[in-house]
Design a protein around this motif. Structure first.
Motif, PDB file in Angstrom:
ATOM      1  N   SER A 197     -10.765   4.642  -1.349  1.00  0.00           N
ATOM      2  CA  SER A 197      -9.691   3.655  -1.433  1.00  0.00           C
ATOM      3  C   SER A 197      -8.766   3.944  -2.606  1.00  0.00           C
ATOM      4  CB  SER A 197     -10.264   2.245  -1.538  1.00  0.00           C
ATOM      5  OG  SER A 197     -11.079   2.104  -2.691  1.00  0.00           O
ATOM      6  N   LYS A 198      -9.323   4.435  -3.715  1.00  0.00           N
ATOM      7  CA  LYS A 198      -8.499   4.776  -4.875  1.00  0.00           C
ATOM      8  C   LYS A 198      -7.540   5.908  -4.531  1.00  0.00           C
ATOM      9  CE  LYS A 198      -7.519   5.009  -9.396  1.00  0.00           C
ATOM     10  NZ  LYS A 198      -6.999   3.910 -10.225  1.00  0.00           N
ATOM     11  N   LEU A 199      -8.027   6.933  -3.836  1.00  0.00           N
ATOM     12  CA  LEU A 199      -7.176   8.050  -3.451  1.00  0.00           C
ATOM     13  C   LEU A 199      -6.072   7.592  -2.503  1.00  0.00           C
ATOM     14  CD1 LEU A 199      -9.654  11.028  -2.910  1.00  0.00           C
ATOM     15  CD2 LEU A 199      -8.381  10.380  -4.955  1.00  0.00           C
ATOM     16  N   PHE A 207      -4.845   4.611  -2.263  1.00  0.00           N
ATOM     17  CA  PHE A 207      -3.909   3.772  -3.002  1.00  0.00           C
ATOM     18  C   PHE A 207      -2.913   4.636  -3.778  1.00  0.00           C
ATOM     19  CE2 PHE A 207      -2.771   1.658  -7.018  1.00  0.00           C
ATOM     20  CZ  PHE A 207      -2.102   0.551  -6.518  1.00  0.00           C
ATOM     21  N   LEU A 208      -3.388   5.682  -4.435  1.00  0.00           N
ATOM     22  CA  LEU A 208      -2.498   6.571  -5.182  1.00  0.00           C
ATOM     23  C   LEU A 208      -1.544   7.306  -4.242  1.00  0.00           C
ATOM     24  CD1 LEU A 208      -4.983   8.032  -7.830  1.00  0.00           C
ATOM     25  CD2 LEU A 208      -3.212   6.304  -8.180  1.00  0.00           C
ATOM     26  N   GLU A 209      -2.019   7.582  -3.039  1.00  0.00           N
ATOM     27  CA  GLU A 209      -1.130   8.184  -2.040  1.00  0.00           C
ATOM     28  C   GLU A 209      -0.031   7.199  -1.639  1.00  0.00           C
ATOM     29  OE1 GLU A 209      -1.221   9.664   2.625  1.00  0.00           O
ATOM     30  OE2 GLU A 209      -3.107   9.461   1.510  1.00  0.00           O
ATOM     31  N   GLU A 210      -0.407   5.942  -1.419  1.00  0.00           N
ATOM     32  CA  GLU A 210       0.569   4.913  -1.056  1.00  0.00           C
ATOM     33  C   GLU A 210       1.617   4.719  -2.146  1.00  0.00           C
ATOM     34  OE1 GLU A 210      -1.746   1.457  -0.347  1.00  0.00           O
ATOM     35  OE2 GLU A 210      -2.651   2.206   1.513  1.00  0.00           O
ATOM     36  N   GLN A 211       1.207   4.929  -3.411  1.00  0.00           N
ATOM     37  CA  GLN A 211       2.118   4.756  -4.531  1.00  0.00           C
ATOM     38  C   GLN A 211       2.972   5.999  -4.800  1.00  0.00           C
ATOM     39  OE1 GLN A 211       2.433   1.689  -6.084  1.00  0.00           O
ATOM     40  NE2 GLN A 211       1.079   1.144  -4.384  1.00  0.00           N
ATOM     41  N   GLY A 212       2.770   7.033  -4.004  1.00  0.00           N
ATOM     42  CA  GLY A 212       3.613   8.217  -4.100  1.00  0.00           C
ATOM     43  C   GLY A 212       3.197   9.250  -5.118  1.00  0.00           C
ATOM     44  N   PHE A 213       1.949   9.198  -5.599  1.00  0.00           N
ATOM     45  CA  PHE A 213       1.502  10.169  -6.582  1.00  0.00           C
ATOM     46  C   PHE A 213       1.148  11.507  -5.939  1.00  0.00           C
ATOM     47  CE2 PHE A 213       0.929   6.218  -8.872  1.00  0.00           C
ATOM     48  CZ  PHE A 213       1.355   6.550 -10.156  1.00  0.00           C
ATOM     49  N   ILE A 214       0.664  11.467  -4.721  1.00  0.00           N
ATOM     50  CA  ILE A 214       0.332  12.676  -3.979  1.00  0.00           C
ATOM     51  C   ILE A 214       0.860  12.549  -2.563  1.00  0.00           C
ATOM     52  CG2 ILE A 214      -1.717  13.339  -5.319  1.00  0.00           C
ATOM     53  CD1 ILE A 214      -3.426  11.891  -3.211  1.00  0.00           C
ATOM     54  N   HIS A 215       0.998  13.704  -1.898  1.00  0.00           N
ATOM     55  CA  HIS A 215       1.532  13.692  -0.533  1.00  0.00           C
ATOM     56  C   HIS A 215       0.745  14.671   0.334  1.00  0.00           C
ATOM     57  CE1 HIS A 215       4.988  11.381  -1.997  1.00  0.00           C
ATOM     58  NE2 HIS A 215       5.018  12.230  -3.008  1.00  0.00           N
ATOM     59  N   PRO A 216      -0.492  14.308   0.677  1.00  0.00           N
ATOM     60  CA  PRO A 216      -1.282  15.206   1.525  1.00  0.00           C
ATOM     61  C   PRO A 216      -0.648  15.342   2.911  1.00  0.00           C
ATOM     62  CG  PRO A 216      -2.337  13.062   1.343  1.00  0.00           C
ATOM     63  CD  PRO A 216      -1.212  13.058   0.367  1.00  0.00           C
ATOM     64  N   VAL A 217      -0.828  16.497   3.504  1.00  0.00           N
ATOM     65  CA  VAL A 217      -0.297  16.712   4.845  1.00  0.00           C
ATOM     66  C   VAL A 217      -1.300  16.177   5.864  1.00  0.00           C
ATOM     67  CG1 VAL A 217       1.022  18.723   4.131  1.00  0.00           C
ATOM     68  CG2 VAL A 217      -1.320  19.011   4.970  1.00  0.00           C
ATOM     69  N   SER A 262     -10.149  -2.087   1.268  1.00  0.00           N
ATOM     70  CA  SER A 262     -10.413  -1.206   0.132  1.00  0.00           C
ATOM     71  C   SER A 262      -9.140  -0.935  -0.655  1.00  0.00           C
ATOM     72  CB  SER A 262     -11.012   0.122   0.625  1.00  0.00           C
ATOM     73  OG  SER A 262     -10.150   0.734   1.574  1.00  0.00           O
ATOM     74  N   SER A 263      -8.005  -0.919   0.024  1.00  0.00           N
ATOM     75  CA  SER A 263      -6.733  -0.703  -0.655  1.00  0.00           C
ATOM     76  C   SER A 263      -6.432  -1.833  -1.628  1.00  0.00           C
ATOM     77  CB  SER A 263      -5.598  -0.580   0.364  1.00  0.00           C
ATOM     78  OG  SER A 263      -4.353  -0.437  -0.273  1.00  0.00           O
ATOM     79  N   SER A 264      -6.740  -3.065  -1.230  1.00  0.00           N
ATOM     80  CA  SER A 264      -6.503  -4.214  -2.098  1.00  0.00           C
ATOM     81  C   SER A 264      -7.405  -4.164  -3.317  1.00  0.00           C
ATOM     82  CB  SER A 264      -6.744  -5.517  -1.324  1.00  0.00           C
ATOM     83  OG  SER A 264      -5.793  -5.670  -0.291  1.00  0.00           O
ATOM     84  N   ARG A 265      -8.631  -3.743  -3.138  1.00  0.00           N
ATOM     85  CA  ARG A 265      -9.553  -3.645  -4.275  1.00  0.00           C
ATOM     86  C   ARG A 265      -9.080  -2.586  -5.268  1.00  0.00           C
ATOM     87  NH1 ARG A 265     -13.395  -4.334  -0.086  1.00  0.00           N
ATOM     88  NH2 ARG A 265     -13.788  -2.087  -0.020  1.00  0.00           N
ATOM     89  N   ALA A 266      -8.574  -1.471  -4.751  1.00  0.00           N
ATOM     90  CA  ALA A 266      -8.053  -0.431  -5.635  1.00  0.00           C
ATOM     91  C   ALA A 266      -6.809  -0.921  -6.361  1.00  0.00           C
ATOM     92  CB  ALA A 266      -7.729   0.826  -4.823  1.00  0.00           C
ATOM     93  N   GLN A 267      -5.974  -1.676  -5.647  1.00  0.00           N
ATOM     94  CA  GLN A 267      -4.778  -2.237  -6.270  1.00  0.00           C
ATOM     95  C   GLN A 267      -5.148  -3.222  -7.371  1.00  0.00           C
ATOM     96  OE1 GLN A 267      -2.112  -4.040  -3.460  1.00  0.00           O
ATOM     97  NE2 GLN A 267      -0.528  -4.449  -4.977  1.00  0.00           N
ATOM     98  N   ALA A 268      -6.203  -4.003  -7.132  1.00  0.00           N
ATOM     99  CA  ALA A 268      -6.664  -4.956  -8.145  1.00  0.00           C
ATOM    100  C   ALA A 268      -7.158  -4.233  -9.392  1.00  0.00           C
ATOM    101  CB  ALA A 268      -7.779  -5.825  -7.569  1.00  0.00           C
ATOM    102  N   ALA A 269      -7.881  -3.137  -9.211  1.00  0.00           N
ATOM    103  CA  ALA A 269      -8.387  -2.376 -10.355  1.00  0.00           C
ATOM    104  C   ALA A 269      -7.240  -1.834 -11.205  1.00  0.00           C
ATOM    105  CB  ALA A 269      -9.278  -1.231  -9.870  1.00  0.00           C
TER     106      ALA A 269
END
Length: 228
Positions: A20-22, A24-34, A195-202
């Motif tokens: 979920s952490k990974l 979340f970071l993808e949703e925030q634009g930190f990485i862009h997996p194909v 899981s995305s919400s939990r990662a966002q909360a952290a």
């Protein structure tokens, strides 16, 4: 690499990393997996290094994600040179670094901080130092974290100015109230099942803690300036 490969590569340095952490970071634009034709994510070495950078800045420098995102954008644009990379920290299975895993007793902290055991015992009895339950272990397995050594060193320096555990106890209580405020502020995110919400909360907790710490520092500096 698959997401499981990325987690495996990062787990040693960052035991708390999750799927979920990974995402979340993808949703925030930190990485862009194909994405493959079947929809599975595939990560490259650059994605792994960007993740390691983000997680290190959060862990070691307590930077908010917005600041880290700006740093990465500046690096991508050539407007900022990267600092000397912070060294990796190998962790045990319970989430403690090897140095932390050794701090099982007050005497270990006294030795690491180079102070008398009696001084550490006073801090512990006053609630300035607290034991931490090691992750993924039985509830009765406790330890003192590496930052507890720093607390003792700071307390020792303050003691030279006549500030002892009696003063620190009220300060610790204030910190506890701030932690409760942070927890209350993100309760609407932590209570969600995704899981995305939990990662966002952290991440929200980390950023709120940094903002509160900065505000406290500004108040102190302002008050000291008036004394002068």
């Amino acid at each position: 690499m698959r997401i499981s490969d990325v987690l495996s590569a990062l787990k040693t340095e960052f035991p708390a990393i999750t799927h979920s952490k990974l995402r979340f970071l993808e949703e925030q634009g930190f990485i862009h997996p194909v994405r493959t034709n079947s929809g599975y994510r595939q990560y490259c070495a650059a994605d792994l290094e960007r993740l390691r950078y983000v997680l290190t800045e959060q862990r070691d420098r307590y930077l908010p994600l917005k600041v880290i995102k700006t740093q990465l954008d500046d690096l991508d644009n050539g407007a900022l040179e990267s600092d000397t990379p912070l060294g990796p920290r190998v962790a045990t299975q319970d989430g403690f670094t090897p140095a932390q895993a050794m701090l099982r007793h007050l005497s270990d902290i006294a030795s690491a901080a180079n102070v008398e055991s009696k001084f550490v015992e006073e801090l512990y009895e006053a609630g300035i130092l607290r034991e931490h339950i090691a992750a993924n272990t039985d509830a009765d397995r406790v330890a003192f974290a590496e930052h507890d050594v720093e607390i003792v060193r700071l307390a020792c320096a303050l003691a030279e100015f006549g500030i002892d555990w009696r003063h620190l106890r009220s300060m610790r209580a204030g910190a506890d109230r701030a932690v409760a405020l942070v927890d209350q502020s993100v309760a609407h995110l932590a209570g969600r099942s995704s899981s995305s919400s939990r990662a966002q909360a952290a991440n929200a907790r980390t950023e709120l803690a940094e903002l509160l710490a900065r505000l406290h520092t500004v108040w102190l500096r302002d008050g000291i300036a008036e004394l002068n």
